[in-house]
Design a protein around this motif. Structure first.
Motif, mmCIF file in Angstrom:
data_model
loop_
_atom_site.group_PDB
_atom_site.id
_atom_site.type_symbol
_atom_site.label_atom_id
_atom_site.label_comp_id
_atom_site.label_asym_id
_atom_site.label_seq_id
_atom_site.Cartn_x
_atom_site.Cartn_y
_atom_site.Cartn_z
ATOM 1 N N SER A 275 0.824 -1.209 0.000
ATOM 2 C CA SER A 275 0.000 0.000 0.000
ATOM 3 C C SER A 275 0.862 1.265 0.000
ATOM 4 N N ASP A 276 2.187 1.091 0.144
ATOM 5 C CA ASP A 276 3.117 2.222 0.197
ATOM 6 C C ASP A 276 3.541 2.595 -1.222
ATOM 7 N N PRO A 277 3.224 3.791 -1.698
ATOM 8 C CA PRO A 277 3.597 4.168 -3.069
ATOM 9 C C PRO A 277 5.099 4.186 -3.294
ATOM 10 N N HIS A 278 5.890 4.505 -2.252
ATOM 11 C CA HIS A 278 7.347 4.481 -2.398
ATOM 12 C C HIS A 278 7.842 3.049 -2.614
ATOM 13 N N GLN A 279 7.214 2.090 -1.934
ATOM 14 C CA GLN A 279 7.590 0.695 -2.094
ATOM 15 C C GLN A 279 7.242 0.202 -3.494
ATOM 16 N N ARG A 280 6.042 0.533 -3.961
ATOM 17 C CA ARG A 280 5.651 0.114 -5.315
ATOM 18 C C ARG A 280 6.576 0.731 -6.357
ATOM 19 N N ARG A 281 6.939 1.989 -6.142
ATOM 20 C CA ARG A 281 7.816 2.666 -7.114
ATOM 21 C C ARG A 281 9.190 2.020 -7.151
ATOM 22 N N LEU A 282 9.738 1.650 -5.986
ATOM 23 C CA LEU A 282 11.042 0.980 -5.963
ATOM 24 C C LEU A 282 10.960 -0.372 -6.657
ATOM 25 N N GLU A 283 9.920 -1.156 -6.366
ATOM 26 C CA GLU A 283 9.787 -2.474 -6.990
ATOM 27 C C GLU A 283 9.626 -2.351 -8.497
ATOM 28 N N ALA A 284 8.877 -1.343 -8.942
ATOM 29 C CA ALA A 284 8.720 -1.118 -10.378
ATOM 30 C C ALA A 284 10.058 -0.771 -11.017
ATOM 31 N N TYR A 285 10.827 0.065 -10.346
ATOM 32 C CA TYR A 285 12.150 0.469 -10.826
ATOM 33 C C TYR A 285 13.056 -0.757 -10.953
ATOM 34 N N ILE A 286 13.018 -1.621 -9.952
ATOM 35 C CA ILE A 286 13.825 -2.846 -9.961
ATOM 36 C C ILE A 286 13.443 -3.729 -11.146
ATOM 37 N N ALA A 287 12.140 -3.942 -11.352
ATOM 38 C CA ALA A 287 11.692 -4.770 -12.476
ATOM 39 C C ALA A 287 12.137 -4.170 -13.803
ATOM 40 N N HIS A 288 12.024 -2.865 -13.916
ATOM 41 C CA HIS A 288 12.379 -2.163 -15.147
ATOM 42 C C HIS A 288 13.870 -2.327 -15.463
ATOM 43 N N VAL A 289 14.720 -2.141 -14.454
ATOM 44 C CA VAL A 289 16.166 -2.256 -14.646
ATOM 45 C C VAL A 289 16.557 -3.694 -14.972
ATOM 46 N N LEU A 290 15.961 -4.667 -14.297
ATOM 47 C CA LEU A 290 16.299 -6.066 -14.562
ATOM 48 C C LEU A 290 15.862 -6.495 -15.958
ATOM 49 N N ALA A 291 14.695 -6.036 -16.392
ATOM 50 C CA ALA A 291 14.226 -6.386 -17.737
ATOM 51 C C ALA A 291 15.198 -5.881 -18.786
ATOM 52 N N ASP A 292 15.625 -4.632 -18.652
ATOM 53 C CA ASP A 292 16.533 -4.053 -19.628
ATOM 54 C C ASP A 292 17.933 -4.645 -19.504
ATOM 55 N N GLY A 293 18.287 -5.108 -18.306
ATOM 56 C CA GLY A 293 19.620 -5.664 -18.093
ATOM 57 C C GLY A 293 19.775 -7.073 -18.628
ATOM 58 N N PHE A 294 18.794 -7.933 -18.364
ATOM 59 C CA PHE A 294 18.938 -9.330 -18.757
ATOM 60 C C PHE A 294 18.561 -9.581 -20.219
ATOM 61 N N LYS A 295 17.605 -8.843 -20.732
ATOM 62 C CA LYS A 295 17.166 -9.017 -22.128
ATOM 63 C C LYS A 295 16.909 -10.502 -22.407
ATOM 64 N N ASP A 296 17.746 -11.164 -23.218
ATOM 65 C CA ASP A 296 17.513 -12.578 -23.526
ATOM 66 C C ASP A 296 18.658 -13.450 -23.013
ATOM 67 N N ARG A 297 19.205 -13.083 -21.844
ATOM 68 C CA ARG A 297 20.342 -13.826 -21.280
ATOM 69 C C ARG A 297 19.973 -14.463 -19.956
ATOM 70 N N GLN A 298 18.803 -15.098 -19.881
ATOM 71 C CA GLN A 298 18.362 -15.724 -18.635
ATOM 72 C C GLN A 298 18.843 -17.172 -18.550
ATOM 73 N N LEU A 299 18.825 -17.683 -17.338
ATOM 74 C CA LEU A 299 19.126 -19.085 -17.076
ATOM 75 C C LEU A 299 17.919 -19.753 -16.434
ATOM 76 N N ASN A 300 17.647 -20.982 -16.831
ATOM 77 C CA ASN A 300 16.644 -21.823 -16.164
ATOM 78 C C ASN A 300 15.263 -21.183 -16.086
ATOM 79 N N GLY A 301 14.939 -20.351 -17.068
ATOM 80 C CA GLY A 301 13.585 -19.809 -17.153
ATOM 81 C C GLY A 301 13.263 -18.705 -16.171
ATOM 82 N N ALA A 302 14.280 -18.086 -15.559
ATOM 83 C CA ALA A 302 14.032 -16.988 -14.607
ATOM 84 C C ALA A 302 14.102 -15.673 -15.365
#
Length: 299
Positions: free
Chosen positions: A44-71
């Protein structure tokens, strides 16, 4: 309860949540592997949601198509902890997760990479990644319980999380302001909500990477996250599974989901973009590609 009754119940939920017609909702529901499962637990904390969104965004752009074991984002499981979330990382990707997330100034890039303002506390087996500007944080552990190794500086890098442990550097502050700037983003609340849910629903989104062990994810700008894959679940089946778990809850009904075609969909007015190729891109070479990705991690 029979499969048909489950499908009917999911179709009704899809109609309530979205602007899709009953016939389309029924078609989606029949393709879903999961029906009315547990809804995703949001902070329910907007700061928490914003941090988690930021994390997902950075990881998506970082890993692209270089994942292991379906993660897809390097995450195996997510468990709510109060307002925060505990992430269990794919063991072989855990060190790279930290490298992508912890902020560094890259002189060759000419700016900050990673999550601006992210800092670390805790032990090598359970790290707390916290926002220097708020109380928001996530906890990360390896799936095998092993140590997570902190990244060292590469050529041309300055580790900001190490150089400025108690606050944000000037460059980080500018980068963080860009993430919270609403220019060009229709609804920051929806962006933060949906990208946070991407991070908290690894069991659903990892289905895109499971057939080959890798998929493809990337971003266009600060307002979206794209997932592309070729084998496994259809776009409609994935959409139905996400909706069954409440992925579109509290998103404006008109913007909840748009089916562009049988192979493409937009969630939250293009916040999450799903694309599935009509046929396999790799065929018998998929195992060789996966082996090559693993070799990159081991080198």
């Amino acid at each position: 309860m029979s499969k048909s009754r489950n499908a009917n119940g999911l179709a009704k939920r899809i109609v309530r949540q979205t602007s899709l017609k009953q016939s389309t909702a029924s078609r989606l529901a029949k393709q879903a592997h999961v029906y009315l499962g547990s809804s995703v637990v949001d902070s329910s904390d907007p700061h928490q949601r914003r941090l988690e969104a930021y994390i997902a965004h950075v990881l998506a752009d970082g890993f692209k198509d270089r994942q292991l074991n379906g993660a897809l984002l390097g995450v195996r499981a997510a468990e709510p902890e109060g307002q925060s979330v505990k992430l269990t990382l794919e063991s072989d990707m855990a060190d790279e997760v930290l490298r992508h997330l912890l902020p560094r100034f890259d002189h060759f890039y000419g700016g900050v990479r990673g999550v601006a303002g992210l800092r670390i506390r805790g032990s090598e087996r359970e790290l707390k990644l916290h926002d220097a500007a708020s109380s928001a944080h996530v906890t990360v552990t390896r799936a095998d319980g092993g140590h997570i190794h902190l990244p060292s500086a590469r050529d041309g890098e300055v580790l900001l999380w190490k150089r400025v442990p108690g606050g944000l550097s000037h460059d980080e502050r500018q980068e963080a302001e860009g993430w919270t700037d609403s220019r060009g983003i229709e609804d920051l609340r929806v962006r933060d909500l949906l990208l946070s849910r991407i991070l908290r629903c690894p069991g659903l989104v990892n289905s895109t990477a499971e057939p080959h062990g890798f998929a493809n994810c990337y971003t266009h700008h600060a307002g979206d996250l794209v997932i592309e894959w070729c084998c496994g679940d259809t776009v409609e089946a994935l959409c139905a599974g996400l909706l069954a778990h409440g992925f579109a809850d509290d998103v404006p009904r008109a913007n909840a989901v748009e089916l562009i075609s049988r192979h493409s969909a937009h969630l939250g007015d293009r916040t999450v973009i799903l694309n599935r190729h009509e046929s396999c891109l790799y065929g018998p070479n998929a195992e060789d590609v996966a082996a090559s990705i693993r070799m990159d991690y081991e080198s």
